[in-house]
Design a protein around this motif. Structure first.
Motif, short mmCIF file in Angstrom:
data_model
loop_
_atom_site.label_atom_id
_atom_site.label_comp_id
_atom_site.label_asym_id
_atom_site.label_seq_id
_atom_site.Cartn_x
_atom_site.Cartn_y
_atom_site.Cartn_z
N GLY A 119 130.95 70.71 -29.68
CA GLY A 119 131.29 71.40 -28.44
C GLY A 119 131.29 72.91 -28.56
O GLY A 119 131.61 73.61 -27.59
N ASP A 120 130.94 73.45 -29.75
CA ASP A 120 131.00 74.89 -29.95
C ASP A 120 129.63 75.57 -29.86
O ASP A 120 129.48 76.72 -30.28
N ASN A 121 128.64 74.86 -29.35
CA ASN A 121 127.30 75.41 -29.13
C ASN A 121 126.59 75.80 -30.43
O ASN A 121 125.66 76.60 -30.43
N GLN A 122 127.02 75.22 -31.55
CA GLN A 122 126.40 75.52 -32.83
C GLN A 122 125.12 74.72 -33.04
O GLN A 122 124.29 75.08 -33.88
N MET A 123 124.94 73.64 -32.29
CA MET A 123 123.78 72.77 -32.47
C MET A 123 122.82 72.96 -31.30
O MET A 123 123.19 72.80 -30.14
N ASP A 124 121.59 73.28 -31.61
CA ASP A 124 120.58 73.58 -30.59
C ASP A 124 120.14 72.29 -29.91
O ASP A 124 119.52 71.42 -30.53
N PRO A 125 120.42 72.13 -28.61
CA PRO A 125 120.03 70.92 -27.89
C PRO A 125 118.53 70.65 -27.91
O PRO A 125 118.10 69.51 -27.82
N LEU A 126 117.73 71.71 -28.06
CA LEU A 126 116.28 71.54 -28.08
C LEU A 126 115.80 70.81 -29.33
O LEU A 126 114.66 70.33 -29.37
N GLU A 127 116.66 70.71 -30.33
CA GLU A 127 116.30 70.02 -31.57
C GLU A 127 116.64 68.52 -31.52
O GLU A 127 116.34 67.78 -32.44
N LEU A 128 117.28 68.07 -30.45
CA LEU A 128 117.76 66.69 -30.37
C LEU A 128 116.65 65.66 -30.57
O LEU A 128 116.83 64.67 -31.27
N THR A 129 115.50 65.89 -29.96
CA THR A 129 114.43 64.90 -30.04
C THR A 129 113.93 64.70 -31.48
O THR A 129 113.39 63.64 -31.80
N LYS A 130 114.11 65.71 -32.33
CA LYS A 130 113.71 65.56 -33.73
C LYS A 130 114.56 64.48 -34.42
O LYS A 130 114.09 63.82 -35.35
N LEU A 131 115.80 64.33 -33.96
CA LEU A 131 116.68 63.30 -34.51
C LEU A 131 116.39 61.93 -33.88
O LEU A 131 116.59 60.90 -34.52
N LEU A 132 115.95 61.94 -32.64
CA LEU A 132 115.70 60.68 -31.94
C LEU A 132 114.39 60.02 -32.38
O LEU A 132 114.30 58.79 -32.43
N ASP A 133 113.38 60.81 -32.72
CA ASP A 133 112.07 60.26 -33.07
C ASP A 133 112.10 59.24 -34.21
O ASP A 133 111.49 58.17 -34.09
N PRO A 134 112.79 59.52 -35.32
CA PRO A 134 112.82 58.53 -36.41
C PRO A 134 113.44 57.21 -36.00
O PRO A 134 113.07 56.15 -36.54
N LEU A 135 114.38 57.24 -35.06
CA LEU A 135 115.03 56.01 -34.59
C LEU A 135 114.09 55.23 -33.69
O LEU A 135 113.96 54.01 -33.81
#
Length: 249
Positions: free
Chosen positions: A93-109
């Protein structure tokens, strides 16, 4: 949805009134549900989240007592399971994680290359830009200890809380036994190993801005180190017991 899968993002939040709105405003369109878990904040965090009532994706869950970030994430995971979400991410919740990078985590799944994908800021020097030397040293130390504890010998950056997990893997976890504090990410890795789940590191740059870490690193490193030692013993005993049972059958 993302590539035919529903996506939920758990956002644990404690006293994040200044930054939580940035996290919500930049949430990718592919996200179907956003579970904001307010861990009994003392500031206006829940009021800030409530302003986004028009976004039907947002679901605010409030803890009546402060239970810890691990407990907040476990609450979010339960909500995702109740909603039959296919892929559950975690974004601070502290904006430290870039939301634009989320799909990089979803692709392997989605591609069935992993059951649990996590961010990695340590595998390449350019990924650690902005990280203090003390913080980097602590992360490297805990990486080595977590490799031994969890059984994932090639693991990088276990302190990285930017993650995604499949519904199938999430169902196998006993969410009541996840470590409630900041060591939850290390604890979760050990449990995933015992369950035989595939964990994949995904290189994602560090991002530091206005947020101020709530972790007291000196105390934190010792506390997590003890947790890792206990988990190593538990993992070794559990796996050996399972092998003995299989041989006996």
């Amino acid at each position: 949805m993302y590539r035919g899968k529903t996506v939920g993002v758990i956002v644990p939040a404690y006293n994040e009134e200044k930054l939580i709105s940035k996290v919500i405003e930049t949430m990718p369109d592919c996200v179907d549900k956003v579970y904001v878990i307010d861990d009994c904040s003392k500031d206006r965090t829940p009021l800030v989240v409530a302003r986004f009532y028009e976004d039907k994706r947002i679901k605010l869950i409030r803890h009546l007592t402060n239970k810890g970030v691990g407990a907040a994430i476990a609450t979010g995971y339960r909500e995702a399971l109740n909603d039959a979400i296919d892929l559950a991410g975690v974004m601070a919740g502290d904006n430290q994680m870039d939301p634009l990078e989320l799909t990089k985590l979803l692709d392997p799944l989605v591609e069935d290359r992993a059951d649990y994908a996590k961010g990695d800021r340590l595998s390449r020097p350019e990924l650690t830009q902005g990280m203090s030397k003390f913080r980097r040293f602590g992360n490297i130390l805990l990486t080595r200890l977590t490799r031994i504890s969890s059984g994932y010998a090639q693991l990088q950056d276990p302190q990285n809380g930017y993650t995604a997990i499949s519904k199938e893997a999430l169902r196998k976890l006993d969410l009541n036994k996840i470590y409630p504090g900041y060591g939850y990410c290390n604890d979760l890795l050990t449990k995933l190993n015992v369950l035989g789940q595939r964990v994949l590191d995904v290189p994602i740059p560090a991002r530091y801005g206005e947020e101020k870490s709530k972790i007291r690193y000196g105390r934190y490193i010792w506390k997590v180190s003890f947790l890792l030692f206990k988990n190593f013993l538990w993992r070794t005993f559990t796996k050996n017991s399972n092998k003995w049972v299989k041989r006996s059958i």
